[in-house]
Design a protein around this motif. Structure first.
Motif, PDB file in Angstrom:
ATOM      1  N   LYS A 296       0.808  -1.229   0.000  1.00 18.63           N
ATOM      2  CA  LYS A 296       0.000   0.000   0.000  1.00 18.63           C
ATOM      3  C   LYS A 296       0.837   1.273   0.000  1.00 18.63           C
ATOM      4  O   LYS A 296       0.387   2.312  -0.512  1.00 18.63           O
ATOM      5  N   ASN A 297       2.052   1.223   0.553  1.00 18.80           N
ATOM      6  CA  ASN A 297       2.890   2.422   0.597  1.00 18.80           C
ATOM      7  C   ASN A 297       4.075   2.357  -0.358  1.00 18.80           C
ATOM      8  O   ASN A 297       4.987   3.178  -0.267  1.00 18.80           O
ATOM      9  N   GLU A 298       4.075   1.391  -1.260  1.00 14.45           N
ATOM     10  CA  GLU A 298       5.189   1.239  -2.187  1.00 14.45           C
ATOM     11  C   GLU A 298       4.953   2.062  -3.453  1.00 14.45           C
ATOM     12  O   GLU A 298       3.957   1.865  -4.147  1.00 14.45           O
ATOM     13  N   PRO A 299       5.885   2.955  -3.783  1.00 15.20           N
ATOM     14  CA  PRO A 299       5.660   3.849  -4.920  1.00 15.20           C
ATOM     15  C   PRO A 299       5.716   3.173  -6.284  1.00 15.20           C
ATOM     16  O   PRO A 299       5.173   3.696  -7.253  1.00 15.20           O
ATOM     17  N   PHE A 300       6.357   1.994  -6.367  1.00 15.99           N
ATOM     18  CA  PHE A 300       6.525   1.381  -7.682  1.00 15.99           C
ATOM     19  C   PHE A 300       5.926  -0.024  -7.802  1.00 15.99           C
ATOM     20  O   PHE A 300       6.306  -0.777  -8.691  1.00 15.99           O
ATOM     21  N   VAL A 301       4.996  -0.355  -6.919  1.00 15.98           N
ATOM     22  CA  VAL A 301       4.269  -1.620  -7.058  1.00 15.98           C
ATOM     23  C   VAL A 301       2.779  -1.315  -7.080  1.00 15.98           C
ATOM     24  O   VAL A 301       2.267  -0.618  -6.205  1.00 15.98           O
ATOM     25  N   ARG A 302       2.099  -1.847  -8.092  1.00 14.48           N
ATOM     26  CA  ARG A 302       0.662  -1.624  -8.237  1.00 14.48           C
ATOM     27  C   ARG A 302      -0.050  -2.973  -8.256  1.00 14.48           C
ATOM     28  O   ARG A 302       0.254  -3.824  -9.088  1.00 14.48           O
ATOM     29  N   VAL A 303      -0.981  -3.142  -7.317  1.00 14.46           N
ATOM     30  CA  VAL A 303      -1.745  -4.384  -7.217  1.00 14.46           C
ATOM     31  C   VAL A 303      -3.088  -4.187  -7.920  1.00 14.46           C
ATOM     32  O   VAL A 303      -3.829  -3.254  -7.606  1.00 14.46           O
ATOM     33  N   ARG A 304      -3.389  -5.064  -8.859  1.00 14.82           N
ATOM     34  CA  ARG A 304      -4.628  -4.965  -9.612  1.00 14.82           C
ATOM     35  C   ARG A 304      -5.813  -5.461  -8.780  1.00 14.82           C
ATOM     36  O   ARG A 304      -5.641  -6.238  -7.834  1.00 14.82           O
ATOM     37  N   PRO A 305      -7.027  -5.056  -9.137  1.00 20.44           N
ATOM     38  CA  PRO A 305      -8.222  -5.609  -8.479  1.00 20.44           C
ATOM     39  C   PRO A 305      -8.267  -7.121  -8.653  1.00 20.44           C
ATOM     40  O   PRO A 305      -7.715  -7.675  -9.608  1.00 20.44           O
ATOM     41  N   LEU A 306      -8.929  -7.783  -7.748  1.00 24.45           N
ATOM     42  CA  LEU A 306      -9.004  -9.242  -7.739  1.00 24.45           C
ATOM     43  C   LEU A 306      -9.464  -9.798  -9.093  1.00 24.45           C
ATOM     44  O   LEU A 306     -10.460  -9.350  -9.661  1.00 24.45           O
ATOM     45  N   GLY A 307      -8.699 -10.749  -9.609  1.00 26.18           N
ATOM     46  CA  GLY A 307      -9.052 -11.402 -10.862  1.00 26.18           C
ATOM     47  C   GLY A 307      -8.586 -10.688 -12.117  1.00 26.18           C
ATOM     48  O   GLY A 307      -8.790 -11.186 -13.226  1.00 26.18           O
ATOM     49  N   LYS A 308      -7.918  -9.530 -11.971  1.00 27.51           N
ATOM     50  CA  LYS A 308      -7.435  -8.765 -13.121  1.00 27.51           C
ATOM     51  C   LYS A 308      -5.926  -8.934 -13.260  1.00 27.51           C
ATOM     52  O   LYS A 308      -5.177  -8.652 -12.326  1.00 27.51           O
ATOM     53  N   PHE A 309      -5.471  -9.378 -14.422  1.00 29.47           N
ATOM     54  CA  PHE A 309      -4.047  -9.589 -14.651  1.00 29.47           C
ATOM     55  C   PHE A 309      -3.426  -8.448 -15.460  1.00 29.47           C
ATOM     56  O   PHE A 309      -4.045  -7.948 -16.412  1.00 29.47           O
ATOM     57  N   PRO A 310      -2.218  -8.033 -15.111  1.00 23.85           N
ATOM     58  CA  PRO A 310      -1.522  -6.994 -15.882  1.00 23.85           C
ATOM     59  C   PRO A 310      -0.874  -7.580 -17.131  1.00 23.85           C
ATOM     60  O   PRO A 310      -0.731  -8.799 -17.265  1.00 23.85           O
ATOM     61  N   GLU A 311      -0.461  -6.686 -18.032  1.00 23.73           N
ATOM     62  CA  GLU A 311       0.230  -7.069 -19.256  1.00 23.73           C
ATOM     63  C   GLU A 311       1.574  -6.357 -19.320  1.00 23.73           C
ATOM     64  O   GLU A 311       1.784  -5.345 -18.647  1.00 23.73           O
ATOM     65  N   ILE A 312       2.467  -6.859 -20.147  1.00 23.97           N
ATOM     66  CA  ILE A 312       3.793  -6.254 -20.261  1.00 23.97           C
ATOM     67  C   ILE A 312       3.718  -4.796 -20.698  1.00 23.97           C
ATOM     68  O   ILE A 312       4.443  -3.942 -20.189  1.00 23.97           O
ATOM     69  N   LEU A 313       2.836  -4.490 -21.627  1.00 25.93           N
ATOM     70  CA  LEU A 313       2.736  -3.106 -22.106  1.00 25.93           C
ATOM     71  C   LEU A 313       2.283  -2.140 -21.014  1.00 25.93           C
ATOM     72  O   LEU A 313       2.470  -0.935 -21.138  1.00 25.93           O
ATOM     73  N   ASP A 314       1.695  -2.656 -19.951  1.00 23.35           N
ATOM     74  CA  ASP A 314       1.275  -1.793 -18.845  1.00 23.35           C
ATOM     75  C   ASP A 314       2.465  -1.198 -18.100  1.00 23.35           C
ATOM     76  O   ASP A 314       2.330  -0.175 -17.426  1.00 23.35           O
ATOM     77  N   VAL A 315       3.627  -1.861 -18.186  1.00 21.91           N
ATOM     78  CA  VAL A 315       4.798  -1.409 -17.418  1.00 21.91           C
ATOM     79  C   VAL A 315       5.999  -1.092 -18.293  1.00 21.91           C
ATOM     80  O   VAL A 315       7.024  -0.621 -17.787  1.00 21.91           O
ATOM     81  N   ALA A 316       5.919  -1.337 -19.593  1.00 28.49           N
ATOM     82  CA  ALA A 316       7.046  -1.071 -20.484  1.00 28.49           C
ATOM     83  C   ALA A 316       7.473   0.390 -20.394  1.00 28.49           C
ATOM     84  O   ALA A 316       6.627   1.289 -20.321  1.00 28.49           O
ATOM     85  N   GLU A 317       8.784   0.617 -20.339  1.00 24.93           N
ATOM     86  CA  GLU A 317       9.384   1.957 -20.240  1.00 24.93           C
ATOM     87  C   GLU A 317       9.112   2.617 -18.891  1.00 24.93           C
ATOM     88  O   GLU A 317       9.237   3.845 -18.767  1.00 24.93           O
TER      89      GLU A 317
END
Length: 366
Positions: A296-317
């Motif tokens: 919750k206090n980490e500036p560079f980690v984002r947790v998605r809502p339950l059941g939602k998966f991230p993709e590589i393009l979400d974090v590229a660059e």
């Protein structure tokens, strides 16, 4: 500058408020950094991040070359931006004109330079594997004798989300590997639960080709990589001991993992999909809460809502790690994505420098 630099860190370690007050000017002073290994992908990304950092001056550059060459000849996009000569690697001269040295050198090479730099009173951020794991594990997995045991035991592992307090006072910081960053962050919130239940996570990771560095090997040619997907070093990759060592550190008990990496036909990015099959994960809402609370206090980690998966393009660059979890058919599935050159290497190195120097952790990063 060097005296002020040392006084500042002495104050941080000793909690001397009066010294801190006297050194408030520190935050307005530019620190000088040197970078060794600027011809690789991580070296180039380091320069890009540090060039835009408001509190950093790039003062010296080094590479594995035979004679000095102007940096713009190596990286034309920096012409008229960075007017420096790139010098050959030289342990005697490296660090003469800087406060912090970044080593973006191949594995087994950094240990040749770290002892000299530390004796000069420099702070070192090493992006190789030379100072990440214990000597016996290093020699077993990297097939090379470790020649700097003394400093190896003093190195601080630079994963801010689990080691921030130690990073603040580090003299020698070992920047994590790209695969381990995505995997450890993906499992850290439930590491104690994993160890208690004796679970061995199964990890499937896929990386862009830049993760292999600038290797002149046929297997990395465009015609070999394009429209292809390849598994390599299945369950015998050299990052396994790093993953197990620091997950065990976070859990306070031994953890074993099964890890198979794959090469993706993309330039950058890592996706780690982690599978855990155990009855203890029946309450997915509680697991989701553990992740939300942990980061919750980490500036560079984002947790998605339950059941939602991230993709590589979400974090590229970017320097972000995005994590999503799901529970299906008795299996907890975790997906963790990072940019292998930023959060997996150079961006995290700059994040660690910011912590070491007392800067805003997000300075110079996106």
């Amino acid at each position: 500058m060097c005296l002020l630099f040392r006084l500042y860190f002495l104050a941080r370690r000793m909690h001397l408020s009066w010294v801190k007050s006297a050194l408030v000017l520190w935050r307005n002073i530019m620190i000088k950094v040197g970078i060794a290994g600027i011809t690789g992908y991580t070296g180039e990304e380091l320069i890009r991040c540090l060039y835009q950092h408001p509190k950093v001056k790039i003062s010296s550059l080094y590479a594995r070359i035979e004679k000095p060459i102007h940096f713009s000849s190596i990286a034309p996009r920096f012409n008229k931006k960075i007017d420096l000569m790139c010098e050959p690697l030289n342990a005697e001269h490296m660090g003469d004109n800087c406060d912090i040295v970044f080593l973006a050198l191949p594995h087994t090479v950094s240990m040749e330079f770290v002892p000299f730099l530390l004796k000069k009173g420099k702070r070192v951020i090493d992006l190789s594997a030379d100072y990440r794991i214990p000597k016996d594990s290093y020699e077993l997995w990297y097939k090379h004798e470790h020649t700097d045991s003394e400093n190896l035991t003093q190195a601080v592992y630079g994963l801010p989300e689990i080691n921030r307090e130690k990073i603040k006072g580090a003299k020698l910081l070992s920047n994590p590997g790209c695969y381990p960053t995505s995997i450890i962050l993906g499992l850290a919130p439930i590491s104690k639960l994993i160890s208690q239940c004796l679970i061995e996570p199964i990890i499937d990771s896929k990386s862009g080709t830049s993760g292999a560095g600038k290797k002149a090997e046929a297997s990395f040619l465009f015609t070999e990589v394009d429209e292809n997907l390849r598994c390599y070093k299945a369950n015998e990759h050299q990052h396994i001991p790093e993953i197990e060592h620091f997950l065990s550190y976070e859990a306070g008990a031994n953890i074993k993992v099964h890890f198979s990496p794959h090469l993706l036909p993309v330039r950058r990015g890592i996706m780690s999909t982690i599978y855990l099959n155990h009855e203890s994960f029946s309450s997915i809402e509680n697991i989701q809460k553990m992740y939300n609370d942990f980061y919750k206090n980490e500036p560079f980690v984002r947790v998605r809502p339950l059941g939602k998966f991230p993709e590589i393009l979400d974090v590229a660059e970017t320097n972000y790690c995005d994590i999503g979890i799901k529970f299906a058919r008795g299996m907890l599935i975790i997906v963790s994505v990072i940019d292998n050159l930023l959060k997996g290497a150079s961006g995290q190195a700059v994040q660690n420098m910011n912590i070491m120097c007392g800067f805003d952790e997000k300075e110079g990063l996106f």
